[in-house]
Design an enzyme around this catalytic site. Structure first.
Site, mmCIF file in Angstrom:
data_model
loop_
_atom_site.group_PDB
_atom_site.id
_atom_site.type_symbol
_atom_site.label_atom_id
_atom_site.label_comp_id
_atom_site.label_asym_id
_atom_site.label_seq_id
_atom_site.Cartn_x
_atom_site.Cartn_y
_atom_site.Cartn_z
ATOM 1 N N GLU A 63 0.729 -1.283 -0.056
ATOM 2 C CA GLU A 63 -0.122 -0.075 -0.010
ATOM 3 C C GLU A 63 0.786 1.362 0.035
ATOM 4 O O GLU A 63 1.946 1.328 0.657
ATOM 5 C CB GLU A 63 -0.868 0.161 1.206
ATOM 6 C CG GLU A 63 -1.825 0.990 1.481
ATOM 7 C CD GLU A 63 -2.685 0.792 2.888
ATOM 8 O OE1 GLU A 63 -2.234 0.151 3.646
ATOM 9 O OE2 GLU A 63 -3.526 1.712 3.131
ATOM 10 N N VAL A 97 0.064 -2.935 10.686
ATOM 11 C CA VAL A 97 0.703 -2.657 11.728
ATOM 12 C C VAL A 97 0.301 -3.578 12.955
ATOM 13 O O VAL A 97 0.841 -3.873 13.958
ATOM 14 C CB VAL A 97 0.548 -1.160 12.048
ATOM 15 C CG1 VAL A 97 0.913 -0.331 11.011
ATOM 16 C CG2 VAL A 97 -0.980 -0.980 12.372
ATOM 17 N N LYS A 108 -9.624 2.157 -1.846
ATOM 18 C CA LYS A 108 -9.763 1.490 -0.509
ATOM 19 C C LYS A 108 -11.159 1.791 0.057
ATOM 20 O O LYS A 108 -11.204 2.991 0.267
ATOM 21 C CB LYS A 108 -8.676 1.720 0.353
ATOM 22 C CG LYS A 108 -8.551 0.834 1.485
ATOM 23 C CD LYS A 108 -7.249 1.616 2.537
ATOM 24 C CE LYS A 108 -7.207 0.704 3.830
ATOM 25 N NZ LYS A 108 -5.691 1.156 4.829
ATOM 26 N N CYS A 153 -5.195 -3.572 2.258
ATOM 27 C CA CYS A 153 -4.891 -3.381 3.782
ATOM 28 C C CYS A 153 -6.025 -3.929 4.422
ATOM 29 O O CYS A 153 -6.692 -4.812 4.504
ATOM 30 C CB CYS A 153 -4.156 -2.212 4.081
ATOM 31 S SG CYS A 153 -3.165 -2.481 5.659
#
Lengths: 267, 267
Positions: free
Chosen positions: A38, A169, A109, A142
């Site tokens: 991304e 993350v 997205k 993501c």
């Protein structure tokens, strides 16, 4: 068909340098389709929307896209990459599918993570699939992983392969993507970055472990957490077209869409 | 709150004997909610629909339900159990939620596995949730696990705990249920049977490994593959009401239902 990913460490704001890192790596690879993370050219941890607008590009007038397009033409390959997309006064956290013929599709997205609501406009493109060397390819970005709705819609649109540019993350996605490939019987290539965006307003660390999963939820390969890796797997996309889990059970045909009305309501 | 399951080996067609196995086990337990397997009183591997109709009961006139109701009243507990349901000329692979106050809900399995289409009418009940001692409880049956739509609809209807009576024969469900509890931040109790239905027309083996999962996809307990087990875990259902994965991300509020129209169409 040879599909893979390039896991690397983008440097925040260094668009040309990141592009060089990508093109140098991909110039050596033998692959039909490569997935990048991304926002791999601008970095992720923006200060504000103004900073996004300053770094974003319009895909119709983008040196980054032009360069990737030239590479695709030269190598007769396809690239699915995250992209910081600007359209006049709007900007999106997007994924772009590029081939020798140019840009096939821009997906924006759908699900905003952390501060993305402040930085980007909400994604307004429906999930769609496109033919890449005989395989049908869809894109999600993501945090879309957390919403089974996205992978499902791509599968319903005939996706053999989910291309999944990511800046992960948290530690949950890799396991969940096994389930996405189990419940939809598709391939998925999750391309994550590693390293950190160290900015004056804070730091965000990314977790690597890019992966390729086959129908049935079979993990073909998972990368290292904090190291650059260009990985390519040989797959047969036709495996994704048999949706049977038993002789009499087809995972898409067995659905009961008339019973799913709650899914499209705000409850 | 104490929630658990009873994993056992039903004997095909021996309704009274299976009921005795269940009531003997549950009479000793201290629990608020116990989940039983799919079709635990009749068994599963029917010869044909006529055999189902001969063994099925109308919940409004059922010695099995009456007996379980008496047990719930005596123990001040709730039971979510699979049930071979007959309604006049129809029959369903159902789950029944029973408490001291009687039958709270009958859910009819939405997704037909193997020969169930020949044996049962298609499930025609929407997923709904009901209050059990302050916790909101929803039910799904076995193969419903493969359809993220079901757990999602239950979560949208406020489910804290998914009760999941099962007769699993494949190895995929347990992993997928971790993802269901991750993507919806709910608890799930999957009660599977073990042993086999050995019938003149063939044999079907079941795989045990009942389990309890917490929000975030955390496995609290998984049972043995081929052994009887009554297991109870202490949980806090309120944990399922915080849907955040980050400070700014709520997994249900972040959904984009207006973008999900493909999910309710036959594509």
């Amino acid at each position: 068909m040879r599909v893979g990913y390039f896991q690397f460490r983008p440097l925040f704001g260094k668009v040309s340098q990141n592009l060089l890192t990508v093109t140098s790596a991909l110039r050596k690879v033998e692959a039909d389709l490569i997935v990048l993370p991304e926002l791999p050219f601008t970095g992720y941890w923006f200060r504000d929307r103004a900073e996004v607008m300053a770094l974003a590009e319009d895909p119709d007038d983008s040196p980054v896209i032009d360069c990737l397009h030239a590479l695709c033409r030269e190598k007769r390959m396809y690239i699915a990459t995250g992209f910081t997309e600007k359209r006049r006064d709007k900007c999106f956290n997007s994924a772009v599918l590029i081939g020798p013929e140019g840009v096939l599709h821009v997906y924006r997205k759908m699900h905003a993570f952390l501060h993305e609501r402040e930085w980007f406009d909400p994604g307004d493109t429906a999930p769609r699939t496109f033919l890449v060397k005989g395989a049908r390819v869809g894109m999600m970005v993501c945090y879309d992983w957390a919403f089974p709705e996205v992978a499902r819609m791509l599968a319903l649109r005939g996706a053999d392969i989910l291309c999944h540019p990511s800046n992960l993350v948290l530690a949950h996605c890799q396991g969940a993507m096994l389930t996405r490939c189990l419940e939809n019987r598709v391939f998925a290539v999750t391309a994550n970055r590693f390293g950190a965006d160290k900015r004056p307003h804070g730091e965000l660390k990314f977790t690597g472990k890019s992966q390729i999963v086959a129908p049935g939820g079979v993990l073909l390969h998972r990368g290292p957490p904090q190291r650059q890796e260009l990985y390519v797997a040989e797959i047969n996309p036709a495996e994704a077209r048999d949706k049977h889990v038993t002789k009499t059970n087809d995972l898409l045909a067995d659905r009961r869409p008339e019973m799913y009305v709650d899914l499209v309501d705000r409850i």
